[in-house]
Motif scaffolding. Structure first.
Motif, PDB file in Angstrom:
ATOM      1  N   PRO A  98      74.923  38.468  29.093  1.00  0.00           N
ATOM      2  CA  PRO A  98      74.356  39.721  28.570  1.00  0.00           C
ATOM      3  C   PRO A  98      74.796  40.053  27.139  1.00  0.00           C
ATOM      4  O   PRO A  98      74.012  40.605  26.362  1.00  0.00           O
ATOM      5  N   VAL A  99      76.010  39.696  26.773  1.00  0.00           N
ATOM      6  CA  VAL A  99      76.499  39.969  25.415  1.00  0.00           C
ATOM      7  C   VAL A  99      75.729  39.106  24.404  1.00  0.00           C
ATOM      8  O   VAL A  99      75.297  39.589  23.351  1.00  0.00           O
ATOM      9  N   GLU A 100      75.527  37.829  24.749  1.00  0.00           N
ATOM     10  CA  GLU A 100      74.767  36.953  23.858  1.00  0.00           C
ATOM     11  C   GLU A 100      73.311  37.403  23.776  1.00  0.00           C
ATOM     12  O   GLU A 100      72.713  37.398  22.706  1.00  0.00           O
ATOM     13  N   MET A 101      72.747  37.835  24.910  1.00  0.00           N
ATOM     14  CA  MET A 101      71.360  38.335  24.909  1.00  0.00           C
ATOM     15  C   MET A 101      71.214  39.533  23.984  1.00  0.00           C
ATOM     16  O   MET A 101      70.246  39.620  23.215  1.00  0.00           O
ATOM     17  N   ALA A 102      72.170  40.445  24.038  1.00  0.00           N
ATOM     18  CA  ALA A 102      72.120  41.636  23.182  1.00  0.00           C
ATOM     19  C   ALA A 102      72.219  41.243  21.715  1.00  0.00           C
ATOM     20  O   ALA A 102      71.516  41.796  20.864  1.00  0.00           O
TER      21      ALA A 102
END
Length: 149
Positions: A98-102
């Motif tokens: 999720p951090v990379e997606m954001a």
């Protein structure tokens, strides 16, 4: 200047990355049901990685999971008969973190096709090659015309 066996100018990695970063549409080559498939996509660079935004259930999303793919961009002037092509080959991965997606959501990457595009595919460009074709001026001078980017 390095030329290949066909007389095309060989581009170095930095030139290839510069051309990739200035081009909004490319083609991803992947395997679909044991056959080669090519699909045009919008993309952005994240460092040296190619980022594609697609739908979760798309054929592209399914076919590229942990697969080796090719990615190509080009530009040609049919009047001057000049142009260039850059090809990247590497492993594609679906982004799950999720951090990379954001972080990837902040890239200037807007899909042209309608529909939800909340799935990211990252292609790590392990091999990056490019060629440029230029033409001799009509007066026969030895300097080459170059396409600036």
């Amino acid at each position: 200047m390095q030329l290949d066996s066909s007389g095309l100018r060989v581009l170095n990695r930095e030139e290839c990355l510069r051309l990739l970063s200035a081009t909004p549409i490319g083609r991803i080559v992947f395997t679909d049901r044991a056959l080669p498939a090519v699909q045009p996509v919008t993309f952005a660079l994240d460092g040296e990685n190619i980022v594609i935004r697609t739908g979760v259930g798309s054929k592209l999303a399914a076919a590229t999971r942990h697969a080796v793919v090719a990615f190509e961009v080009d530009e040609f002037d049919t009047v001057l008969r000049t142009g260039w092509s850059v090809t990247a080959v590497g492993k594609a991965r679906a982004v799950q973190d999720p951090v990379e997606m954001a972080r990837l959501a902040e890239l200037p990457l807007t899909a042209w096709a309608p529909g939800s595009r909340d799935h990211y595919i990252v292609v790590e460009a392990e091999q990056l090659t490019g060629r440029m074709i230029t033409r001799e001026p009509a007066n026969g001078a030895s300097s080459r015309l170059r396409q600036e980017w």
